[in-house]
Design an enzyme around this catalytic site. Structure first.
Site, PDB file in Angstrom:
ATOM      1  N   HIS A 188     -27.351  -9.024  35.980  1.00 44.49           N
ATOM      2  CA  HIS A 188     -27.464 -10.455  36.274  1.00 44.49           C
ATOM      3  C   HIS A 188     -26.223 -11.034  36.899  1.00 44.49           C
ATOM      4  O   HIS A 188     -26.282 -11.899  37.752  1.00 44.49           O
ATOM      5  CB  HIS A 188     -27.910 -11.225  35.038  1.00 44.49           C
ATOM      6  CG  HIS A 188     -29.372 -11.326  35.115  1.00 44.49           C
ATOM      7  ND1 HIS A 188     -30.146 -10.235  34.859  1.00 44.49           N
ATOM      8  CD2 HIS A 188     -30.164 -12.297  35.605  1.00 44.49           C
ATOM      9  CE1 HIS A 188     -31.390 -10.572  35.146  1.00 44.49           C
ATOM     10  NE2 HIS A 188     -31.430 -11.801  35.589  1.00 44.49           N
ATOM     11  N   ARG A 295     -35.558 -17.562  38.210  1.00 44.96           N
ATOM     12  CA  ARG A 295     -35.179 -16.987  36.907  1.00 44.96           C
ATOM     13  C   ARG A 295     -34.773 -18.118  35.960  1.00 44.96           C
ATOM     14  O   ARG A 295     -33.616 -18.502  35.900  1.00 44.96           O
ATOM     15  CB  ARG A 295     -34.014 -16.018  37.094  1.00 44.96           C
ATOM     16  CG  ARG A 295     -34.348 -14.774  37.889  1.00 44.96           C
ATOM     17  CD  ARG A 295     -33.141 -13.842  37.942  1.00 44.96           C
ATOM     18  NE  ARG A 295     -33.508 -12.488  38.303  1.00 44.96           N
ATOM     19  CZ  ARG A 295     -33.377 -11.978  39.521  1.00 44.96           C
ATOM     20  NH1 ARG A 295     -32.900 -12.703  40.503  1.00 44.96           N
ATOM     21  NH2 ARG A 295     -33.730 -10.726  39.761  1.00 44.96           N
ATOM     22  N   ARG A 331     -40.733 -18.084  36.868  1.00 42.64           N
ATOM     23  CA  ARG A 331     -40.903 -17.059  35.832  1.00 42.64           C
ATOM     24  C   ARG A 331     -40.505 -17.661  34.485  1.00 42.64           C
ATOM     25  O   ARG A 331     -39.463 -18.298  34.371  1.00 42.64           O
ATOM     26  CB  ARG A 331     -39.995 -15.862  36.135  1.00 42.64           C
ATOM     27  CG  ARG A 331     -40.130 -14.781  35.088  1.00 42.64           C
ATOM     28  CD  ARG A 331     -39.348 -13.569  35.448  1.00 42.64           C
ATOM     29  NE  ARG A 331     -37.914 -13.766  35.268  1.00 42.64           N
ATOM     30  CZ  ARG A 331     -37.005 -12.846  35.578  1.00 42.64           C
ATOM     31  NH1 ARG A 331     -37.377 -11.712  36.119  1.00 42.64           N
ATOM     32  NH2 ARG A 331     -35.734 -13.069  35.378  1.00 42.64           N
ATOM     33  N   GLU A 430     -43.103  -4.609  35.859  1.00 43.90           N
ATOM     34  CA  GLU A 430     -41.768  -4.040  35.673  1.00 43.90           C
ATOM     35  C   GLU A 430     -41.708  -3.083  34.491  1.00 43.90           C
ATOM     36  O   GLU A 430     -40.648  -2.565  34.153  1.00 43.90           O
ATOM     37  CB  GLU A 430     -40.707  -5.140  35.571  1.00 43.90           C
ATOM     38  CG  GLU A 430     -40.981  -6.218  34.560  1.00 43.90           C
ATOM     39  CD  GLU A 430     -39.962  -7.353  34.595  1.00 43.90           C
ATOM     40  OE1 GLU A 430     -38.923  -7.235  35.249  1.00 43.90           O
ATOM     41  OE2 GLU A 430     -40.222  -8.368  33.930  1.00 43.90           O
ATOM     42  N   ASN A 453     -36.041  -3.729  39.528  1.00 49.20           N
ATOM     43  CA  ASN A 453     -34.787  -3.612  38.780  1.00 49.20           C
ATOM     44  C   ASN A 453     -35.083  -3.056  37.392  1.00 49.20           C
ATOM     45  O   ASN A 453     -34.362  -2.208  36.870  1.00 49.20           O
ATOM     46  CB  ASN A 453     -34.097  -4.969  38.637  1.00 49.20           C
ATOM     47  CG  ASN A 453     -33.878  -5.643  39.975  1.00 49.20           C
ATOM     48  OD1 ASN A 453     -33.965  -4.993  41.008  1.00 49.20           O
ATOM     49  ND2 ASN A 453     -33.620  -6.937  39.966  1.00 49.20           N
ATOM     50  N   ASP A 454     -36.154  -3.549  36.802  1.00 48.00           N
ATOM     51  CA  ASP A 454     -36.553  -3.023  35.497  1.00 48.00           C
ATOM     52  C   ASP A 454     -37.507  -1.842  35.624  1.00 48.00           C
ATOM     53  O   ASP A 454     -37.453  -0.917  34.826  1.00 48.00           O
ATOM     54  CB  ASP A 454     -37.220  -4.129  34.661  1.00 48.00           C
ATOM     55  CG  ASP A 454     -36.163  -5.003  34.004  1.00 48.00           C
ATOM     56  OD1 ASP A 454     -35.236  -4.446  33.386  1.00 48.00           O
ATOM     57  OD2 ASP A 454     -36.252  -6.235  34.121  1.00 48.00           O
ATOM     58  N   ARG A 464     -29.923  -0.014  33.745  1.00 52.60           N
ATOM     59  CA  ARG A 464     -29.525  -0.663  34.995  1.00 52.60           C
ATOM     60  C   ARG A 464     -28.106  -1.223  34.924  1.00 52.60           C
ATOM     61  O   ARG A 464     -27.541  -1.623  35.935  1.00 52.60           O
ATOM     62  CB  ARG A 464     -30.532  -1.758  35.383  1.00 52.60           C
ATOM     63  CG  ARG A 464     -30.573  -2.930  34.422  1.00 52.60           C
ATOM     64  CD  ARG A 464     -31.771  -3.838  34.684  1.00 52.60           C
ATOM     65  NE  ARG A 464     -31.437  -4.987  35.496  1.00 52.60           N
ATOM     66  CZ  ARG A 464     -32.259  -6.023  35.690  1.00 52.60           C
ATOM     67  NH1 ARG A 464     -33.464  -6.043  35.157  1.00 52.60           N
ATOM     68  NH2 ARG A 464     -31.905  -7.029  36.428  1.00 52.60           N
ATOM     69  N   CYS A 501     -40.087  -8.520  44.082  1.00 51.68           N
ATOM     70  CA  CYS A 501     -38.933  -9.401  43.842  1.00 51.68           C
ATOM     71  C   CYS A 501     -37.734  -8.637  43.306  1.00 51.68           C
ATOM     72  O   CYS A 501     -36.708  -9.228  42.995  1.00 51.68           O
ATOM     73  CB  CYS A 501     -39.297 -10.564  42.941  1.00 51.68           C
ATOM     74  SG  CYS A 501     -39.791 -10.079  41.288  1.00 51.68           S
TER      75      CYS A 501
HETATM   76  C1  PEP Z   1     -36.725  -7.019  38.184  1.00 54.55           C
HETATM   77  O1  PEP Z   1     -36.692  -6.545  37.056  1.00 54.55           O
HETATM   78  O2  PEP Z   1     -36.847  -6.349  39.218  1.00 54.55           O
HETATM   79  C2  PEP Z   1     -36.584  -8.469  38.366  1.00 54.55           C
HETATM   80  C3  PEP Z   1     -36.748  -9.034  39.544  1.00 54.55           C
HETATM   81  O3  PEP Z   1     -36.254  -9.202  37.285  1.00 54.55           O
HETATM   82  P1  PEP Z   1     -34.786  -9.300  36.677  1.00 54.55           P
HETATM   83  O4  PEP Z   1     -33.837  -8.658  37.641  1.00 54.55           O
HETATM   84  O5  PEP Z   1     -34.529 -10.745  36.483  1.00 54.55           O
HETATM   85  O6  PEP Z   1     -34.906  -8.552  35.389  1.00 54.55           O
HETATM   86 MG    MG Z   2     -36.866  -7.742  35.300  1.00 56.53          MG
END
Ligand code: PEP
Ligand code: MG
Length: 574
Positions: A188, A295, A331, A430, A453-454, A464, A501
């Site tokens: 983040h 977010r 979200r 995710e 990302n997840d 991550r 995303c």
């Molecule tokens: C993801 O997990 O790809 C995502 C966009 O959400 P975040 O990065 O906020 O977990």
């Molecule tokens: Mg995520």
């Protein structure tokens, strides 16, 4: 000259003097003062407290959306006043000002945090914030997070790590770049730094031991290099790279009005990922058609506590207004794992990424969740607002969330409050389980948004946030490609839209692959939008499809990467 290497997180080239920022206390100092220096030490504390309070007042003034935030800063100033007699007493017992602040305030925060209560947990975090602020001033560091003191010239912030809220306080002005020992490009903190457009490298092993305060540093955020005391040839290269990067950015920005379509006329949609309502401006300036991911857990950072229903409404309404008719995908809260917040101070878990995060947390904390849902339904009556549920594992969670939405709508109807009872509801894909059952989920929701990302983290069992396993975090893994293909196909069979995303969409080579797999909507950190637009406009759908189908036949991540590097020229490299 010494070179270190890390993970490229935010592009561009930055040169400046090293500002070392220690994550817990900001400074290290002697713990005791001799009796003859006690009066001077008390005065030093008083001066530091006065500066800290001036800084709080300045911070309050500098925030556009000062309403609620202002209250937090004045509350912090008052709390600091309350602590002063105890701090002075500790110095009179022979402690240095730093040691008194760290000991007294830390003990107070720990005592409060030990009581398992959400409101008190926030109070403990407030004390920690004030403690850090005063310690930073005592150490001659910045007044607003790891920001540079004005007039010192550009600095490079060097730290073990920064929290998302520390990153959010960075002011781009005097900060030439950031280098961190920890973190990964989807953390983040990384997302915020990218949106601030500050060159940044993370996961640089041995960084804080190698760098001395004040040393000259060159950070190449695009290549992931950290150069300590660059020689004159390296300096020339740094300046040249920085100039080229800025030139390319300026040229790309001028293309923002061009439609994001392939040479053969296939239209795509480019949307923005945002953390704060103001980020919309950066997206709109680059021609985003709306917001594909807001977010909202950052509302907590903004208010220093959970927002009220009206504060939610204010945030969504002001974002929607800035969008000028564009779509706003909000979200619901995604607290937990790397988005750890003071809220969770009393909810420590062994494996937070696999624990009560996100929607699971909301189901356990219905009061703040319902406040958010009610606000979303209220603002949905005013424009194109869509609700997105994070960390969904299967249909049962969707159904449960929908029940709460129905309850929220029924409450609003009873109370005679204007709202839209049935806005579009979508889910983030995710969790691998959601991707595998995407065909089932597609029957229950209005859209998908893939969060790689997840998804990569869970699919490949790669944290991550952990730079040591970063080389294993590979969007090119055949397993991930199959999950993506399955999800896109399921959405298309059900006739619902699917967006990407995750950060994967912002990388040129993967954007081509995603296009070829059938993806048409990309929601990106605003800074990536111009590059992806140019890339999409440089190829035909046929080419993208061919590349994707060749990739799908390959057996390893490495083979996929080689093929993509061979067939796709990233924007700016030619
Ligand atoms: C993801 O997990 O790809 C995502 C966009 O959400 P975040 O990065 O906020 O977990
Ligand atoms: Mg995520």
């Amino acid at each position: 000259m010494q070179e270190l290497h890390g993970i490229p997180v935010s592009g561009g080239s930055g040169v400046g003097r090293a500002l070392l920022y220690e994550e817990t206390h900001g400074v290290s100092a002697a713990t005791a003062v001799p009796p003859r220096d006690i009066e001077a030490e008390v005065e030093r504390l008083e001066r530091a407290a006065a500066i800290a309070k001036e800084d709080l007042a300045a911070l309050e003034d500098s925030l556009e959306d000062a309403g609620t935030i202002a209250k937090i800063f004045s509350a912090h100033a008052m709390m600091l006043d309350d602590f002063m007699p105890k701090l002075e007493a500790a110095i009179r017992e022979g402690m240095s000002a730093e040691h008194a602040v760290a000991t007294v305030m830390h003990a107070a925060a720990a005592q409060i945090a030990a009581v398992k209560n959400r409101v008190l947990a926030q109070r403990a975090q407030d004390i920690v914030d004030i403690e850090r602020r005063v310690l930073r001033v005592l150490g001659g560091l910045s007044n607003q997070g790891p920001d540079a003191r004005k007039g010192q010239g550009p600095v490079v912030v060097v730290a073990q790590d920064l929290t998302p809220s520390e990153a959010a306080q960075l002011q781009a002005g005097d900060i030439a770049a950031i280098a961190l020992e920890r973190g990964g490009h989807t953390s983040h903190t990384a997302l915020i730094i990218k949106s601030l457009e500050i060159p940044c490298v993370m996961g640089v092993r041995g960084l804080t031991d190698a760098v001395q305060p004040g040393q000259m540093l060159w950070i190449d955020g695009s290549a992931g290099d950290v150069v300590i005391e660059p020689d004159s040839a390296a300096m020339e290269r740094a300046i040249e790279l920085g100039r080229r990067y800025e030139q390319l950015e300026a040229t790309l920005l001028k293309e923002s009005h061009l439609p994001p379509e392939t040479i053969d006329g296939h239209r795509t949609s480019l949307l923005a990922n945002i953390e704060f309502p103001l980020d919309v401006e950066a997206g709109m300036a680059r021609g985003a058609a709306g917001v594909g991911l807001y977010r909202t857990e950052f509302l907590y950072e903004q208010h220093g506590r959970l927002p009220t229903e009206d504060e939610h409404v204010e945030a969504y309404r002001s974002t929607l207004e800035r969008l000028d008719g564009g779509r706003l995908t909000v979200r619901t809260f995604d607290f937990g794992a790397d988005k750890e917040s003071p809220l969770m101070l009393n909810e420590k878990e062994e494996n937070p990424a696999l624990g009560v995060r996100s929607l699971r947390w909301c189901f356990e904390h219905l009061e703040p969740f319902m406040a958010q849902l009610r606000a979303l339904l209220r603002v949905a009556a005013e424009g194109d607002l869509r609700i997105m549920l994070p960390m969904v594992g299967g249909v049962e969670e969707v159904r449960r969330a929908r029940t709460y939405l129905q309850q929220a709508a029924a409450q609003l109807t009873r109370e005679g409050i204007d709202h839209r009872p049935d806005p579009p509801v979508g889910v983030m894909i995710e969790i691998p389980g959601a991707a595998v059952t995407a065909d089932i989920l597609a029957r229950e929701v209005d859209f998908f948004s893939i969060g790689t990302n997840d998804l990569i983290q869970y699919d490949l069992a790669v944290d991550r946030m952990n730079p040591r396993v970063e080389p294993l975090f590979r969007p090119s893994h055949p397993s991930l490609l199959r999950l993506l293909q399955g999800t896109i196909n399921a959405a298309s069979a059900a006739g619902i839209p699917v967006t990407m995303c995750g950060e994967m969409g912002g990388s040129s080579i993967y954007a081509v692959l995603l296009l070829g797999l059938g993806l048409r909507e990309f929601s990106l950190t605003p800074g990536y939008i111009p590059r992806v637009r140019r890339l999409l406009r440089s190829l035909t759908m046929l080419e993208a499809r061919r590349i994707a189908s060749e990739c799908m036949r390959l057996e390893s991540a490495r083979e996929v990467e080689l093929l993509l590097r061979d067939r796709v020229t990233p924007v700016g490299s030619g």
